[in-house]
Every structure is written in C-alpha cells, then in structure tokens.
Scaffold this motif. Structure first.
Motif: not given
Length: 429
Positions: A349-350, A352-354, A356-357
């Motif tokens: 999840a982390a 994926s967030l990185i 995305a940013l």
C-alpha cells in the motif's frame, strides 16, 4: 327306572364308540410305526413345472412281504389319519391331486418320486404310503410342498475381491425339476469365463450354479453385475426369469495420492495440508518432511495443520497405506516467506501511494513546462500567417494590370506618376 336304564345304555354306547376310536388310532399308529420315511421338510416349485421328491424308507420285517406283491405307491395329502377325513375334505382334495410318479427302486428302499403338472392348488402336506391288497402302511413324516407362480431370486456368493487376484462369483438356483433345469448366467461376464454346474444337495434335491471366473481390477469397483436364471416350464407359457444384482466391492491399494495446498505461505499463516488418495479400503495417511536431506515423520492423519514459521520450510510428503499396499505423493516444496502477509500488504500500500504521488508530480511538471512552448508556438504561427497574407496580397497587386494611366502601383508603399514627361527630367539634368 326306565330313564336310568336308558342313560346307562347311552353311556355304554359312548364307551364302545370311544373304544372303537381308540382301537382304530392304536391300529393306525402300529401300522405307521412299521414305515419310517426320510424326506425333506419343505420343497418349493413353480406352477407349470415339476418337482422331484427325494425319499428313502425303512419297513419292518412283519410288513416286508408288501414289497414283494407289487404294491401301489401313493402320496397321501392333507391328513395323516383317514379317520378324520370328511367326505367334503376328501372329494375337494382328490379333485386337485397332482400326477405322481415313483422313480426310485422300492426294493432298495428308495421312494423318490416326481410330481408333474403342478399348480398353486397343490401346495399341501404329503405323506408316503404303500398299499397292498390286504394291508397298507403310511409314513409318519410329511413333506410340505409349496407351489408358487414366481421364482425365488438366486443365491449369490461373492468372496473378498482384491485387485489382481483371481476369484469366482457363484450364483445358485434350485432345480426342482431335473428334466427341465434352469439356465443360469452372469451379465456382464467382466471379461472372464462362466461355467454352469449341477449339484446334488445333502437332502437329495438338485441345484444349478453359474460360476464366473475373472480377475478384478480397480475398474470393476462398484460395478453392478447381474445373475440371471431362466426357468423353462411344461406349459406353453414363456419361461420364468429371476435375477439378482450384485455391486462389486474391489479392494485395491492407494492410487493417485496427492497433496492439496492453496495460496502462498507467509510467516505466521495458518497452513492446512490435505492428503487425498483413491483407495479401498480407505487408506491411513502419514506425513513426512524432508529438509537438508533428512526425512522426518510428522503425524498420522488425513490433514496436517501448522502455523507457518521459518523452520517449516522444506519438502512435504504424504504416504497413503492400506491392507493392499502403499503409495507416496509427489514432494511438495513449501517456502515460508520472511514477512507476514499483513506486513506485505502494508508495504504494498505504501509503495502504491508513493508511485501515485510521483505520477501526479510528473504530470504537473509536464503541464507547467508545456504551456509556454504552446504560447510561443501560437505567436510564431500568427506571424507566419500575417506574412503569408501580405505576400499573397503583394502578388495580387503586381499581377494586376494598371488601369489608371497616371498611377501604377509597384508595391504597397510607392507609386509613380506616369503623366510626367521624360523630357522634364532630362531638362533638369
């Protein structure tokens, strides 16, 4: 006094009648005691067929001479004592008497007989009797004969069936009428041989057996096999059929042993391994783990469960075993991943967030640098468009003939007068 004498007379008459009955019974009992008959207790046959009655007898020396005088041999039905036969009873049973034939040798004390043209009305008790001119004797033992409209199902004997071991399946049916024995067979024959045999039973009756010899395999397990007997009749009706279905139970060693496991194995997961195999009787399962070349037995069970740890990494083997043999499954390699599944999801999840940013930032930077380039490009396009329009207009003016004699436009800026004479120019010079 008269009443007293009449009552005495009545008493004397009753007493005399009782003596007569008693003497008759004693006389009959003495006659019966001289003939001992050995017959089966019960015999069964089918309407329209015949019946063989095995019979042997012994007669006392006092009555031995009866056999030398060509006696008449009969089978008395229903009642042992002729004293108890009423007129109606005797007439009703005589009208239904079957055709009897003695086939045994009386001189050898063999009273074996055959009853023909049987119907269901002939079901009764029968006593063997030898009758001469002046005397006769009747056996005390009766045979109970049952005549039915149908045939009883065959008797099937199935031994223990094991894969690869030759066996015999035996189907037996009674043969009450030796002149018309039944035809017995097996269907399907399972690729084996069927042999039909006639047997003489201990009580003198006969039976017919069909023996199926074959080698069982796993493909025969739970297969339905039918024993069929066809009974011919004396009458013109169709033969009677009887059958019995048998479901084969073939024992075989374990086959197709395998281990089922779903999904990856993470640290801390609850792991369940299931050992499955085809075997009859059901197999006992043993679990082994092989690690660094060393094999270790874990448990005896159908299912192996544990909480995944690093020491659970290795090759897992399941052995299925029953009375017929054993079989191992293929080795299942289990590698326990170094992190738990929950931690893996958090990291995923982390990441994926990185990602995305980063994607959003790249898009914004791209748009920011893309807009000035687009504005300059638009200005250049406008300039080029104006210049092109001017050039087109100039070409149009140059190609247009001068209509005004006094003025001729050479370009948009300059214009010359044509009406000035050349002489003035030269004059000024």
């Amino acid at each position: 006094m008269k009443n007293y004498l009449s009552s005495s007379q009545m008493t004397l008459r009753m007493f005399a009648a009782d003596l007569l009955v008693l003497s008759s019974i004693l006389s009959a009992a003495w006659c019966l005691s001289v003939l001992n008959v050995s017959v089966p207790k019960t015999l069964n046959s089918t309407s329209g067929s015949c019946l063989l009655i095995p019979c042997l007898f012994n007669i006392s020396k006092e009555k031995q001479n009866i056999l030398d005088s060509s006696p008449e041999v009969t089978w008395r039905r229903g009642s042992l004592w002729s004293l108890y036969d009423t007129d109606g009873f005797t007439i009703a049973h005589r009208q239904k008497e079957p055709v009897m034939e003695v086939v045994g040798d009386l001189r050898k004390k063999n009273c074996t007989s055959v009853m023909r043209n049987l119907t269901s009305l002939h079901s009764d008790r029968y006593y063997f009797r030898i009758q001469a001119e002046n005397s006769g004797v009747t056996g005390t033992t009766a045979v109970h004969i049952n005549v039915s409209e149908s045939v009883a199902e065959p008797n099937v004997t199935v031994p223990v069936l094991r894969e690869g071991e030759e066996v015999n399946l035996t189907c037996t049916v009674p043969a009450p009428c030796p002149s018309h024995p039944p035809n017995v067979t097996w269907a399907p024959a399972l690729g084996g041989d069927v042999t039909q045999r006639t047997h003489l039973n201990a009580d003198g009756t006969q039976s017919v057996s069909a023996i199926l010899n074959f080698v069982p395999s796993v493909h025969h397990h739970e297969l339905k096999v039918n024993c069929v007997s066809i009974h011919p009749l004396h009458r013109e009706d169709r033969p009677l059929l009887s059958h019995k279905v048998v479901i084969l139970n073939v024992e075989y060693p374990p086959k197709e042993t395998w281990i089922s496991l779903t999904g990856l194995v993470w640290l801390g997961d609850n792991v369940t391994l299931t050992c499955q195999s085809k075997a009859n009787p059901p197999a006992v399962h043993r679990w082994f783990m092989k690690r660094a070349g060393v094999e270790e037995e874990l448990s005896i069970s159908h299912v192996l469960s544990f909480t995944a740890a690093h020491e659970n990494t290795g090759e897992y083997i399941c052995e299925a075993q029953n009375l017929c043999g054993a079989m191992n499954s293929t080795n299942l390699q289990i590698t326990v991943l170094g992190i738990s599944f929950t931690a893996f999801l958090s990291i995923l999840a982390a990441l994926s967030l990185i990602f995305a940013l980063l994607a959003i930032a790249i898009v914004m930077i791209y748009r920011r640098y893309k807009e000035p380039i687009r504005s300059e490009t638009n200005q250049d396009q406008n300039i080029y468009a104006n210049m092109s329009a001017s050039a087109v207009k100039s070409e149009q003016l140059q190609s247009k003939p001068c209509e005004d004699k006094n003025t001729c436009t050479i370009n948009p800026v300059y214009a010359f007068k044509h009406d000035l004479p050349d002489e003035n120019i030269y004059a000024n010079c």
